[in-house]
Design a protein around this motif. Structure first.
Motif, short mmCIF file in Angstrom:
data_model
loop_
_atom_site.label_atom_id
_atom_site.label_comp_id
_atom_site.label_asym_id
_atom_site.label_seq_id
_atom_site.Cartn_x
_atom_site.Cartn_y
_atom_site.Cartn_z
N MET D 1 20.55 42.14 -5.60
CA MET D 1 21.71 41.65 -6.34
C MET D 1 22.23 40.34 -5.75
SD MET D 1 25.25 43.66 -5.56
CE MET D 1 26.43 42.36 -5.19
N LEU D 2 22.91 39.62 -6.59
CA LEU D 2 23.42 38.30 -6.22
C LEU D 2 24.80 38.46 -5.58
CD1 LEU D 2 23.74 35.20 -6.54
CD2 LEU D 2 24.04 35.58 -8.98
N LYS D 3 24.97 37.98 -4.36
CA LYS D 3 26.26 38.13 -3.68
C LYS D 3 27.11 36.88 -3.80
CE LYS D 3 26.94 40.40 0.16
NZ LYS D 3 26.85 41.02 1.51
N ARG D 4 26.51 35.74 -3.46
CA ARG D 4 27.30 34.52 -3.48
C ARG D 4 26.45 33.32 -3.86
NH1 ARG D 4 29.34 33.49 2.04
NH2 ARG D 4 30.64 35.29 1.48
N LEU D 5 27.11 32.36 -4.51
CA LEU D 5 26.47 31.11 -4.85
C LEU D 5 27.36 29.98 -4.32
CD1 LEU D 5 24.04 30.02 -6.72
CD2 LEU D 5 25.82 29.62 -8.40
N SER D 6 26.78 29.03 -3.60
CA SER D 6 27.57 27.88 -3.11
C SER D 6 27.00 26.61 -3.71
CB SER D 6 27.48 27.77 -1.58
OG SER D 6 27.89 28.98 -0.99
N LEU D 7 27.89 25.80 -4.27
CA LEU D 7 27.44 24.55 -4.88
C LEU D 7 28.12 23.37 -4.20
CD1 LEU D 7 28.31 26.62 -7.60
CD2 LEU D 7 26.63 25.05 -8.50
N TYR D 8 27.34 22.35 -3.91
CA TYR D 8 27.90 21.17 -3.25
C TYR D 8 27.12 19.96 -3.74
CZ TYR D 8 29.69 18.26 0.62
OH TYR D 8 30.31 17.28 1.37
N GLY D 9 27.79 19.16 -4.60
CA GLY D 9 27.13 17.96 -5.11
C GLY D 9 26.25 18.24 -6.32
N PHE D 10 26.23 19.48 -6.78
CA PHE D 10 25.40 19.85 -7.93
C PHE D 10 26.15 19.58 -9.21
CE2 PHE D 10 21.74 22.00 -9.69
CZ PHE D 10 22.20 22.48 -10.91
N LYS D 11 25.69 18.61 -9.97
CA LYS D 11 26.31 18.23 -11.25
C LYS D 11 27.82 18.01 -11.07
CE LYS D 11 22.80 19.84 -14.46
NZ LYS D 11 22.57 20.25 -15.86
N LEU D 60 14.93 14.82 -11.75
CA LEU D 60 15.57 15.77 -10.85
C LEU D 60 16.82 15.20 -10.17
CD1 LEU D 60 15.00 18.68 -10.37
CD2 LEU D 60 13.52 18.09 -8.46
N THR D 61 16.83 13.90 -9.88
CA THR D 61 17.99 13.34 -9.17
C THR D 61 19.24 13.28 -10.08
OG1 THR D 61 17.04 11.19 -9.69
CG2 THR D 61 16.80 11.97 -7.42
N GLU D 62 19.03 13.53 -11.38
CA GLU D 62 20.20 13.54 -12.29
C GLU D 62 21.11 14.72 -12.04
OE1 GLU D 62 18.92 11.08 -16.29
OE2 GLU D 62 19.08 13.26 -16.40
N ILE D 63 20.65 15.70 -11.28
CA ILE D 63 21.52 16.84 -11.02
C ILE D 63 22.47 16.57 -9.85
CG2 ILE D 63 19.83 18.50 -11.92
CD1 ILE D 63 19.32 19.33 -9.03
N ILE D 64 22.30 15.44 -9.20
CA ILE D 64 23.23 15.09 -8.11
C ILE D 64 24.49 14.49 -8.73
CG2 ILE D 64 23.57 13.68 -6.03
CD1 ILE D 64 20.49 13.56 -5.77
N PHE D 65 25.65 14.91 -8.24
CA PHE D 65 26.92 14.43 -8.77
C PHE D 65 26.91 12.90 -8.90
CE2 PHE D 65 31.23 14.25 -9.89
CZ PHE D 65 31.89 13.30 -9.11
N ALA D 66 27.10 12.43 -10.14
CA ALA D 66 26.95 11.00 -10.43
C ALA D 66 28.25 10.22 -10.30
CB ALA D 66 26.41 10.85 -11.86
N GLY D 67 29.28 10.85 -9.82
CA GLY D 67 30.56 10.16 -9.70
C GLY D 67 31.40 10.40 -10.94
N SER D 68 32.72 10.15 -10.80
CA SER D 68 33.60 10.29 -11.96
C SER D 68 34.66 9.21 -11.84
CB SER D 68 34.24 11.67 -11.96
OG SER D 68 35.17 11.75 -10.89
N GLU D 69 35.61 9.24 -12.76
CA GLU D 69 36.71 8.28 -12.75
C GLU D 69 37.36 8.23 -11.37
OE1 GLU D 69 39.31 8.20 -16.55
OE2 GLU D 69 40.41 9.27 -14.98
#
Ligand SMILES: Nc1ncnc2c1ncn2[C@@H]1O[C@H](COP(=O)(O)OP(=O)(O)OP(=O)(O)O)[C@@H](O)[C@H]1O
Ligand SMILES: Nc1ncnc2c1ncn2[C@@H]1O[C@H](COP(=O)(O)OP(=O)(O)OP(=O)(O)O)[C@@H](O)[C@H]1O
Ligand SMILES: [Mg+2]
Ligand SMILES: [Mg+2]
Lengths: 163, 164, 163, 164
Positions: D1-11, D60-69
């Motif tokens: 089972m899935l316990k935890r997911l950590s996202l950093y810089g993903f989209k 694949l590199t498009e999934i890296i956070f591209a910046g925002s306002e």
């Protein structure tokens, strides 16, 4: 004909940009020809910037964002070349409350010049109707049509789920 | 503009039903499977649609009411559309255009414009270049809206050409 | 391996039929192999009869009917061969109230043995959650996650439109 | 089972975010474009998904956070998943499995299983035949549910083979 395509394209492109930034302040959207030299063979590129977000390929947009961009493009084409009537089958399926309301108001505005037939499960969309029909299966397997009035309690049976 | 649609034997419309349309927004609501998209299919069909995939069937006779728990199948399907034409939006010399299309179990078809027999082609020609014909964008099917911007560049091109 | 495919197929087919007629009394659904002789190469046919309707090809089914049939097939496969967890992204988009509730109860039942992660705009679906997360864009373009409690008034901002 | 997911810089997950999952039903809600499907994409990616179409990107590199306002782009994306394995559901000798995947702007990738460097293939092999791997049916993407019964017969066949 090359000129005509070019002119239509430019009018639609302008309408598209104006409509998008009016409905989504801070957002931007553009249409451009991929091959300026060869207008009659060129592909058409669509660029969409939701408010606050940086420019990226439209494939990364969410379901709701794509729906809104598509509807705005469609209505831009309609504004330049209106169709006799338009049928939308559950185009609001992927939209949250806020976008559903934006779409419904937009269509209401356009409906002053164009006729719309809209199939929906959505209460917000329904409330913009001038005429409302409920389809039921009173007898198994057979469609029955009833006229509905907005505000009619019967309507609750026809309203899809609260999202 | 679209004034009225009559369905008789078309998919789930075993009993003759008329729908009068508002000149603004007409909304159609109801539970899953009740027949809402079938109405959209009927509109496509009466405008001359031949694509089986668009009508969600494998052969044309599948659009004839196939019977239900409580009713026997019918032998034909008929759709009639009444269009307002005082603004001469459609290339015909009538202020009202009534189009009838029928299909029978033996695969025979009938087409009528203002009660005069005609060919399918004559019906399709009325809607060419209006956005309602083949390839037009005025009819957006269930699940199809995202295709307008997801479709590849050449597909979008066709969209624009239809509009131009 | 031919035997193993055959056995799995028959178990899934049985589960599919039972589950469908339990959830849709009066309805019937079956799976069958198109080529009984050549099990390892055969295609699989799906036959669905919503209650009260006569047998026809599944392409004629409505959006909501197809979704329900697809989910029941999926859960039938899960029952025979459970996955460690399952992610559903807006599978309830095409469903009316009644079907959304049926689906939500069904998943609730399965969740006693399997873990489900469900993305939805739908209040009926949400109410079955053991844990609820709201995703927002507090800063433009950046996702923020907050824990939500069912019954929390904040929830209304996260609820999609009333259908 | 899935316990935890950590996202950093993903989209859209520019700032590090952790999600703890219930062992029953975890629901994820929010407005259009807020990042819900991005979470589903992160799960696919950490399980070894390479298909660009499935991740809605062209490279694949498009999934890296591209910046925002309000924020500059980041130089890498990282997703960490923590799985419970006391029932030995996964073919590894650990009661807890932590998988880390990173991609950098220069297209370099890193893969770790319980903090030990490995290849993408090693990650994909954990999920083969569980329904979570390539071709599996445990991950249903937005707009994809109807394909299970609309797809042609040979596609459905592949579905069953994956399950059998
Ligand atoms: N020839 C026919 N005879 C009888 N029933 C038919 C025929 N063709 C289609 N149907 C039935 O029509 C139903 C589908 O109707 P329709 O697609 O209009 O539903 P809907 O109201 O749009 O639902 P949803 O909200 O799920 O999209 C199916 O149950 C199908 O079996
Ligand atoms: N690399 C990236 N950097 C920044 N933003 C990104 C990146 N990739 C995708 N996005 C943004 O993520 C958003 C899409 O998020 P997502 O698909 O998760 O939305 P959602 O919550 O599922 O919405 P919906 O309810 O409409 O399906 C888009 O606005 C897109 O521009
Ligand atoms: Mg429908
Ligand atoms: Mg989404």
């Amino acid at each position: 004909s090359r000129k005509r395509f070019r002119d239509t394209f430019e009018m639609v492109a302008e309408e598209f940009s104006i409509m998008f930034r009016t409905l989504f302040p801070g957002g931007r959207a553009y249409l451009s020809l991929t091959d300026e030299e060869n207008v009659l063979k060129s592909g058409i590129e669509i660029i969409v910037h939701p408010p606050g977000k940086n420019l990226q390929s439209i494939s990364l947009l969410s379901g709701g964002e794509k729906t809104m961009a598509a509807v705005i493009l469609l209505l831009s084409i309609f504004k330049i070349k209106p169709a006799p009537f338009c049928v939308f089958d559950e185009v609001d399926a992927a939209l949250d409350d806020s976008n559903t309301a934006i779409l419904a108001d937009c269509v209401k505005e356009f409906s002053r010049y164009s006729q719309f037939i809209i199939i929906t499960h959505n209460k917000i969309t329904m409330e913009k109707a001038d005429v409302l029909y409920g389809i039921t299966m009173e007898e198994p397997g057979i469609s029955h049509i009833i006229s509905l009035k907005l505000g009619d309690p019967v309507l609750d049976e026809f309203v899809g789920s609260e999202k | 503009m679209l004034k009225r649609l009559s369905l008789y034997g078309f998919k789930t419309f075993a009993k003759k039903r008329d729908i009068d349309f508002s000149d603004g927004i007409t909304c159609i609501v109801g539970p899953n499977g009740s027949g809402k998209s079938n109405i959209a299919d009927a509109i496509r069909w009466i405008l001359g649609e031949q694509g089986m995939k668009t009508l969600r069937s494998d052969k044309l006779t599948e659009i004839i009411f196939a019977g239900s728990e409580s009713n026997k199948p019918l032998n034909f399907a008929e759709v009639v559309i009444l269009l307002e034409n005082s603004s001469e939006r459609f290339p015909l010399n009538y202020t009202e255009i009534e189009i009838t299309r029928r299909i029978y179990r033996d695969n025979k078809s009938e087409f009528l414009i203002n009660r005069n027999p005609c060919r399918l082609k004559d019906i399709q020609e009325i809607f060419l270049d209006t956005g309602l014909g083949k390839g037009g964008i005025s009819m957006i099917g269930q699940g199809q809206i995202e295709k307008i911007i997801s479709s590849d560049e050449s597909e979008r091109r066709t969209l624009f050409e239809e509009a131009a």
